[in-house]
Write a protein that holds these residues in place. Structure first.
Motif, PDB file in Angstrom:
ATOM      1  N   GLY A   1      35.442  93.911  31.396  1.00  0.00           N
ATOM      2  CA  GLY A   1      35.488  94.068  29.905  1.00  0.00           C
ATOM      3  C   GLY A   1      36.705  92.996  29.548  1.00  0.00           C
ATOM      4  N   HIS A   2      36.929  93.280  28.132  1.00  0.00           N
ATOM      5  CA  HIS A   2      38.216  92.811  27.500  1.00  0.00           C
ATOM      6  C   HIS A   2      38.840  93.483  26.553  1.00  0.00           C
ATOM      7  CE1 HIS A   2      40.438  89.525  25.475  1.00  0.00           C
ATOM      8  NE2 HIS A   2      40.117  88.585  26.278  1.00  0.00           N
ATOM      9  N   PRO A   3      40.166  93.455  26.717  1.00  0.00           N
ATOM     10  CA  PRO A   3      40.807  94.519  25.678  1.00  0.00           C
ATOM     11  C   PRO A   3      40.837  94.213  24.378  1.00  0.00           C
ATOM     12  CG  PRO A   3      42.499  93.240  26.954  1.00  0.00           C
ATOM     13  CD  PRO A   3      41.078  92.854  27.693  1.00  0.00           C
ATOM     14  N   GLY A   4      40.568  92.794  23.997  1.00  0.00           N
ATOM     15  CA  GLY A   4      40.491  92.267  22.608  1.00  0.00           C
ATOM     16  C   GLY A   4      39.102  92.893  21.721  1.00  0.00           C
ATOM     17  N   TYR A   5      38.037  93.180  22.871  1.00  0.00           N
ATOM     18  CA  TYR A   5      36.776  93.683  22.210  1.00  0.00           C
ATOM     19  C   TYR A   5      36.733  95.169  21.694  1.00  0.00           C
ATOM     20  CZ  TYR A   5      31.625  92.792  21.673  1.00  0.00           C
ATOM     21  OH  TYR A   5      30.250  92.761  21.140  1.00  0.00           O
ATOM     22  N   LEU A   6      37.058  95.447  20.823  1.00  0.00           N
ATOM     23  CA  LEU A   6      37.467  97.090  20.460  1.00  0.00           C
ATOM     24  C   LEU A   6      36.948  97.211  18.939  1.00  0.00           C
ATOM     25  CD1 LEU A   6      40.039  96.788  18.531  1.00  0.00           C
ATOM     26  CD2 LEU A   6      41.198  96.598  20.713  1.00  0.00           C
ATOM     27  N   VAL A   7      36.800  98.362  18.703  1.00  0.00           N
ATOM     28  CA  VAL A   7      36.714  99.033  17.384  1.00  0.00           C
ATOM     29  C   VAL A   7      38.022 100.111  17.142  1.00  0.00           C
ATOM     30  CG1 VAL A   7      34.323  99.136  17.224  1.00  0.00           C
ATOM     31  CG2 VAL A   7      35.290 101.059  18.077  1.00  0.00           C
ATOM     32  N   ARG A   8      38.453 100.132  15.872  1.00  0.00           N
ATOM     33  CA  ARG A   8      39.523 100.979  15.668  1.00  0.00           C
ATOM     34  C   ARG A   8      39.212 102.142  14.905  1.00  0.00           C
ATOM     35  NH1 ARG A   8      44.846  99.132  16.107  1.00  0.00           N
ATOM     36  NH2 ARG A   8      43.918  97.032  16.514  1.00  0.00           N
ATOM     37  N   GLN A   9      39.880 103.324  15.062  1.00  0.00           N
ATOM     38  CA  GLN A   9      39.947 104.437  14.059  1.00  0.00           C
ATOM     39  C   GLN A   9      40.235 104.138  12.648  1.00  0.00           C
ATOM     40  OE1 GLN A   9      42.470 107.429  15.378  1.00  0.00           O
ATOM     41  NE2 GLN A   9      40.878 108.851  15.502  1.00  0.00           N
ATOM     42  N   ASP A  10      39.436 104.677  11.777  1.00  0.00           N
ATOM     43  CA  ASP A  10      39.609 104.579  10.235  1.00  0.00           C
ATOM     44  C   ASP A  10      41.086 104.987  10.252  1.00  0.00           C
ATOM     45  OD1 ASP A  10      37.205 103.789   9.396  1.00  0.00           O
ATOM     46  OD2 ASP A  10      36.691 105.388   8.686  1.00  0.00           O
ATOM     47  N   PRO A  11      42.024 104.307   9.109  1.00  0.00           N
ATOM     48  CA  PRO A  11      43.172 105.064   8.913  1.00  0.00           C
ATOM     49  C   PRO A  11      43.253 106.365   8.271  1.00  0.00           C
ATOM     50  CG  PRO A  11      42.596 103.317   7.248  1.00  0.00           C
ATOM     51  CD  PRO A  11      41.408 103.467   8.123  1.00  0.00           C
ATOM     52  N   PRO A  12      44.087 107.327   8.710  1.00  0.00           N
ATOM     53  CA  PRO A  12      44.045 108.576   7.866  1.00  0.00           C
ATOM     54  C   PRO A  12      44.451 108.432   6.287  1.00  0.00           C
ATOM     55  CG  PRO A  12      46.209 108.294   9.254  1.00  0.00           C
ATOM     56  CD  PRO A  12      45.364 107.081   9.408  1.00  0.00           C
ATOM     57  N   ARG A  13      43.600 109.307   5.575  1.00  0.00           N
ATOM     58  CA  ARG A  13      43.995 109.332   4.063  1.00  0.00           C
ATOM     59  C   ARG A  13      44.951 110.357   3.702  1.00  0.00           C
ATOM     60  NH1 ARG A  13      40.325 105.878   2.506  1.00  0.00           N
ATOM     61  NH2 ARG A  13      40.630 106.096   0.151  1.00  0.00           N
ATOM     62  N   GLU A  14      45.879 109.783   3.130  1.00  0.00           N
ATOM     63  CA  GLU A  14      46.921 110.909   2.566  1.00  0.00           C
ATOM     64  C   GLU A  14      47.132 110.765   1.030  1.00  0.00           C
ATOM     65  OE1 GLU A  14      50.286 109.235   4.670  1.00  0.00           O
ATOM     66  OE2 GLU A  14      49.397 109.639   6.672  1.00  0.00           O
ATOM     67  N   GLY A  15      46.768 111.852   0.489  1.00  0.00           N
ATOM     68  CA  GLY A  15      46.377 111.860  -1.096  1.00  0.00           C
ATOM     69  C   GLY A  15      45.508 110.925  -1.411  1.00  0.00           C
ATOM     70  N   GLY A  16      44.311 110.745  -0.691  1.00  0.00           N
ATOM     71  CA  GLY A  16      43.358 110.096  -1.158  1.00  0.00           C
ATOM     72  C   GLY A  16      43.627 108.444  -1.046  1.00  0.00           C
ATOM     73  N   VAL A  17      44.705 108.251  -0.159  1.00  0.00           N
ATOM     74  CA  VAL A  17      45.173 106.734  -0.337  1.00  0.00           C
ATOM     75  C   VAL A  17      45.060 106.408   1.379  1.00  0.00           C
ATOM     76  CG1 VAL A  17      46.798 104.969  -0.532  1.00  0.00           C
ATOM     77  CG2 VAL A  17      46.571 106.581  -2.363  1.00  0.00           C
ATOM     78  N   ALA A  18      44.601 105.423   1.675  1.00  0.00           N
ATOM     79  CA  ALA A  18      44.495 104.937   3.396  1.00  0.00           C
ATOM     80  C   ALA A  18      46.035 104.584   3.580  1.00  0.00           C
ATOM     81  CB  ALA A  18      43.737 104.023   3.576  1.00  0.00           C
ATOM     82  N   ASN A  19      46.443 105.192   4.792  1.00  0.00           N
ATOM     83  CA  ASN A  19      47.678 105.036   5.296  1.00  0.00           C
ATOM     84  C   ASN A  19      47.690 103.744   6.465  1.00  0.00           C
ATOM     85  OD1 ASN A  19      50.061 104.851   6.709  1.00  0.00           O
ATOM     86  ND2 ASN A  19      50.366 106.951   7.265  1.00  0.00           N
ATOM     87  N   LEU A  20      47.719 102.745   6.244  1.00  0.00           N
ATOM     88  CA  LEU A  20      47.434 101.524   7.008  1.00  0.00           C
ATOM     89  C   LEU A  20      48.438 101.324   7.984  1.00  0.00           C
ATOM     90  CD1 LEU A  20      45.575  99.021   4.480  1.00  0.00           C
ATOM     91  CD2 LEU A  20      44.392 100.379   6.452  1.00  0.00           C
TER      92      LEU A  20
END
Ligand SMILES: CC(=O)SCCNC(=O)CCNC(=O)[C@H](O)C(C)(C)COP(=O)(O)OP(=O)(O)OC[C@H]1O[C@@H](n2cnc3c(N)ncnc32)[C@H](O)[C@@H]1OP(=O)(O)O
Ligand SMILES: O=CC(=O)O
Ligand SMILES: [Mg+2]
Length: 365
Positions: A201-220
């Motif tokens: 494998g390769h550690p750079g080949y990945l997917v990331r969880q969506d950011p949590p939303r706080e008050g309707g706004v994505a917390n990046l």
């Protein structure tokens, strides 16, 4: 089969006096295809003692053998093959690539000298059916001349983008086709992948969880889990389908991080679960990993036998441990049971382990 060939000609020998092609490729255990360099005296000396400890010994003539040692490797392989009784262990070789200055001498030396001992010839960097046709005809001519009574089979390495595009036609190019291995190192280079590894494998080949939303706004700024993906999934899956469609066998290839036995085992297991029957071993310590991973576990064999027993004539549906079993799950279980039987026939330790389930089950019944 090539478009211009008639069905009845497919199973005709390609040279007068050559052995009849096989109509089915035998399912011989080949969990580990162990590579050795016949020009390396230390490795060569170990080969006779490795017979019986590994399913396939492969004398490598191609990459990893220095250009200055090509002739010594070829001659070393002839010497080892002549003096060794391989018993249940298969002898394979990997010849040099078809565009190299060495391959013609590889074939014209090996087939007359040790063709009766060689089970399979691995051909690297196969691009399409035309490469298999070339080797097929040449082998038939050499086999006829040498008076061989069984055909030497061909195994292709899938390690070019064109080879992957042509994978189905490669598998069906000749009745000699025994299987395919993934060649992740050359394939990565040919595809211009941005990796510098031999398989894995390769550690750079990945997917990331969506950011949590706080008050309707994505917390990046929040911490998010990432999940590494398998760089080789697409190619292995294509290879497995093409091989299954043509009744031949798929193998993972090299795992170059010899020290990382854990990641090696993971990579091998992914390939096993997807349908591969074996893998390459580059170092003696990878043999035990391959043998373990490519042998169904005692638990899986026990479960498969219980499903087979519960399914009676093999039709209908039953409940077992809260799960539905039917004709299709039975077929999967039979793949496990058949493989276990083939391996038990050559591996006394496994036979003991698989037999112990039967004893336990008959005690329960
Ligand atoms: C991308 C591709 O094409 S992959 C396929 C081509 N590559 C290969 O075939 C590589 C084959 N393997 C090797 O060349 C070697 O294993 C290497 C270079 C990776 C590591 O070799 P070493 O540094 O010697 O490993 P190490 O020191 O752990 O070896 C321990 C012993 O096992 C021996 N050994 C190592 N690899 C093998 C092997 N494949 N077969 C038999 N014996 C081996 C060594 O000679 C050494 O013997 P010794 O104890 O008598 O000195
Ligand atoms: O030959 C094997 C490879 O990965 O390249
Ligand atoms: Mg390669």
């Amino acid at each position: 089969m090539s478009g211009s060939q008639s069905a009845k000609d497919f199973f005709r020998p390609l040279a007068v006096g050559a052995p009849m092609p096989l109509t089915d490729i035998p399912a011989r255990p080949s969990r580990a295809i162990h590579f050795f360099d016949p020009s390396n005296p230390k490795m060569a000396a170990k080969i006779p003692d490795m017979v019986g400890t590994v399913d396939v010994l492969l004398g490598n003539l191609e990459d990893a053998v220095k250009a200055d040692n090509k002739v010594a490797a070829r001659e070393g392989l002839v010497e080892i093959a002549k003096k060794t009784d391989f018993g249940p262990t298969q002898l394979w070789t990997r010849i040099n690539s078809l565009d190299s200055p060495w391959v013609l001498d590889d074939l014209t030396t090996l087939v007359p000298a040790i063709g009766d001992k060689l089970d399979v010839i691995m051909v690297p960097k196969v691009q399409g059916a035309e490469d298999i046709h070339y080797v097929d005809r040449l082998l038939a001519q050499l086999e006829a001349k040498a008076g061989l009574d069984r055909p030497i089979l061909i195994h292709a390495i899938l390690e070019t983008a064109r080879g992957v595009a042509n994978v189905e036609e490669i598998c069906g190019a000749s009745p000699r086709m025994q299987g395919l291995s993934l060649g992740p190192a050359d394939l990565a280079a040919d595809r211009r992948m941005k990796t510098t590894r031999v398989g894995g494998g390769h550690p750079g080949y990945l997917v990331r969880q969506d950011p949590p939303r706080e008050g309707g706004v994505a917390n990046l700024e929040a911490q998010r889990a990432t999940y590494q993906q398998d760089l080789w999934h697409y190619t292995i899956a294509r290879m497995v389908d093409a091989c299954a469609m043509h009744g031949i066998y798929a193998y993972y290839g090299p795992f170059g991080d010899i020290a990382d036995v854990v990641a090696c085992e993971d990579q091998f297991r992914n390939a096993f679960l997807l349908g591969c029957v074996g893998t390459w071993s580059l170092h003696p310590k990878q043999i035990a990993i391959a043998n373990r991973v490519f042998s169904p576990s005692v638990e899986d064999v026990a479960h498969a036998r219980r499903v087979a027993a519960a399914m009676g004539d093999g039709t209908g549906a039953v409940m077992l441990d809260g799960k539905m079993e039917d004709d299709a799950s039975l077929k999967q279980c039979l793949v496990m049971v058949e493989l276990a039987e083939q391996l038990a026939a050559i591996d006394p330790e496994l036979k003991k382990a698989y037999d112990s389930i039967e004893d336990q089950q008959s005690e329960v019944d």
